[in-house]
Enzyme design. Structure first.
Site, PDB file in Angstrom:
ATOM      1  N   ASN A 329      16.554  33.865  54.462  1.00  0.00           N
ATOM      2  CA  ASN A 329      14.955  33.992  54.904  1.00  0.00           C
ATOM      3  C   ASN A 329      14.661  35.557  55.296  1.00  0.00           C
ATOM      4  OD1 ASN A 329      14.684  31.260  55.344  1.00  0.00           O
ATOM      5  ND2 ASN A 329      16.063  31.028  56.916  1.00  0.00           N
ATOM      6  N   HIS A 349       2.674  30.842  50.592  1.00  0.00           N
ATOM      7  CA  HIS A 349       3.729  31.035  51.347  1.00  0.00           C
ATOM      8  C   HIS A 349       4.608  32.544  50.895  1.00  0.00           C
ATOM      9  CE1 HIS A 349       7.885  30.841  53.232  1.00  0.00           C
ATOM     10  NE2 HIS A 349       8.352  30.471  52.023  1.00  0.00           N
TER      11      HIS A 349
END
Length: 448
Positions: A329, A349
């Site tokens: 992440n 995104h």
């Protein structure tokens, strides 16, 4: 148009673990704990690319790893546009293959071997359905008249990744009287994959499902690893479940219809893998980004394969994100804040993640954990990939802080971040950092 495959600079081996730097990943949580096993003990454990060595008195169970194998004849040195490969995600009884190659939707046996029962529900959106739904239905039923296929077509976009739209999947499944032996098939990008997977995890307390990702973003990241879910108005992906598919089928031909902006968005995740754990892959990207942007089929096939290998290895070691998987992440805590604060769907995104990566790299530099050459290289490659390197002007310091405070990686009120540390290809997952550096980064990228 597309660059020729001869222009690619592919490494001699695509196998993970060949990097001569033999660098290790460090994770602070919030005290130093180096992770190297899917069964983490409180003692120091270390992860390196070339194997597992444990400096712990606690017993460690047998290694779980990702492997890759050939489906068709191919050169080890270069994954051609027509070659097919399978990368196995090794999770014991939940293991599954990732098929990667051109024309895989024309090979019905690949899908049919993973269909359980006689009923299938294809979940897709109105954009993808118009192009690929009929092809997928044919692949599921060709020579297999015992299987019947239903479909539910959802609206396209991140802003529809919510509970109200998810209910349309349940409505269709219940109205069609699907049973526990049915199979859900996700046909589309990351939004469809996440929603279909969450529906499969929840319907009748769990039914089988298959991922057919059709975007770079979903092919290199979201379709692999079993993270499923939906957004909440207060935060992205806060509602969901870990639920593994039966298989992931990546037909690289589906990228031929992908808009340029979506292509660039997916490259943010490709770049991420190089930064956090695969310096050799990052260097390959620096040489081959023009070919990726030009949609060279060999370049795209190799980037997808290498990305899937990296993610499969991490997921196999840490399926439920105890620590190691969180490093996937990089930039996402900042990026999710952009998506939530700016409005779901305003930025793709990958665009938000790209700006988030730049912010994470900036903070890493302010902490003195990386040198300025890495900052420059990251900035250059994101620009070359046609991705943003600053957040939207409307994002404020307070907006970032308020959204980041409810991020999934917050534990006991401590905001933990993935940051780069050391040579290229190394990162930390930590809550142990100088808060002043975070404030300086936020103020450097926000006008107020």
């Amino acid at each position: 148009m597309a660059a020729t495959s001869a222009a690619l600079s592919l490494p001699l081996s695509s196998k993970l673990g060949t990097n001569s730097s033999d660098s290790s990943l460090r994770f602070l949580n919030p005290k130093p704990i180096l992770l190297r096993s899917p069964f983490f003990s409180p003692n120091v454990v270390e992860i390196k690319r070339n194997g597992i060595s444990v400096s712990s008195a606690s017993p460690v169970r047998s290694r779980i790893c990702a492997t890759s194998a050939q489906v068709m004849d191919q050169s080890v040195a270069a994954l051609g546009s027509k070659a097919s490969t399978v990368v196995d995600v090794d999770l014991g009884t939940r293991s599954y293959p990732i098929y990667i190659g051109s024309g895989l939707l024309d090979r019905p046996e690949l899908l049919q071997r993973h269909v359980h029962g006689k009923r299938v529900l294809v979940v897709t959106n109105n954009t993808v359905a118009a192009i690929y739904l009929d092809k997928v239905v044919e692949a599921l039923t060709k020579g297999n008249t015992n299987v019947s296929v239903e479909s539910v077509i959802l609206p396209d976009g991140e802003k529809y990744k919510n509970m109200d739209i998810l209910m349309k999947v349940f409505d269709k499944a219940i109205e069609s009287r699907l049973d526990r032996k049915c199979t859900f098939v996700a046909l589309g990008g990351g939004v469809i994959g996440d929603m279909c997977g969450y529906a499969a995890a929840s319907f009748l307390r769990g039914v089988n499902f298959i991922q057919i990702p059709t975007t770079v973003m979903s092919q290199v990241d979201s379709s692999v690893g079993g993270k499923t879910g939906i957004n909440h108005r207060l935060g992205k992906n806060l509602i969901g479940a870990f639920y593994q598919p039966q298989c992931v089928l990546i037909d690289t031909d589906t990228l031929n219809t992908l808009p340029d902006r979506e292509l660039a968005s997916g490259l943010a995740e490709v770049i991420k893998y190089g930064l956090i754990r695969d310096a050799e892959f990052f260097e390959w990207q620096e040489k081959n980004m023009p070919a990726l942007i030009a949609r060279d089929p060999s370049a795209l096939a190799y980037a997808i394969k290498r990305s899937c290998e990296n993610k499969a290895e991490v997921v196999s070691l840490d399926e439920r994100e105890s620590g190691l998987r969180a490093t996937l992440n990089l930039g996402h805590t900042f990026g999710h804040a952009i998506e939530t604060g700016f409005g779901y769907g305003q930025w793709l995104h990958g665009e938000a993640v790209a700006a988030g990566i730049i912010m994470a790299v900036d903070m890493s530099y302010r902490l003195g954990w990386i040198d300025d050459s890495i900052v420059k290289r990251v900035n250059n490659i994101l620009k070359e990939a046609k991705l943003p390197v600053v957040p939207p002007e409307t994002m404020t310091v307070e907006m970032f802080k308020s959204v980041m405070a409810v991020d999934k990686k917050v534990a006991d009120g401590l905001m933990r971040l993935i940051l780069l540390k050391g040579p290229l290809g190394n990162c930390v997952f930590t809550g142990d950092y100088d808060r002043k550096a975070l404030d300086e980064t936020l103020h450097a990228f926000c006008k107020f």
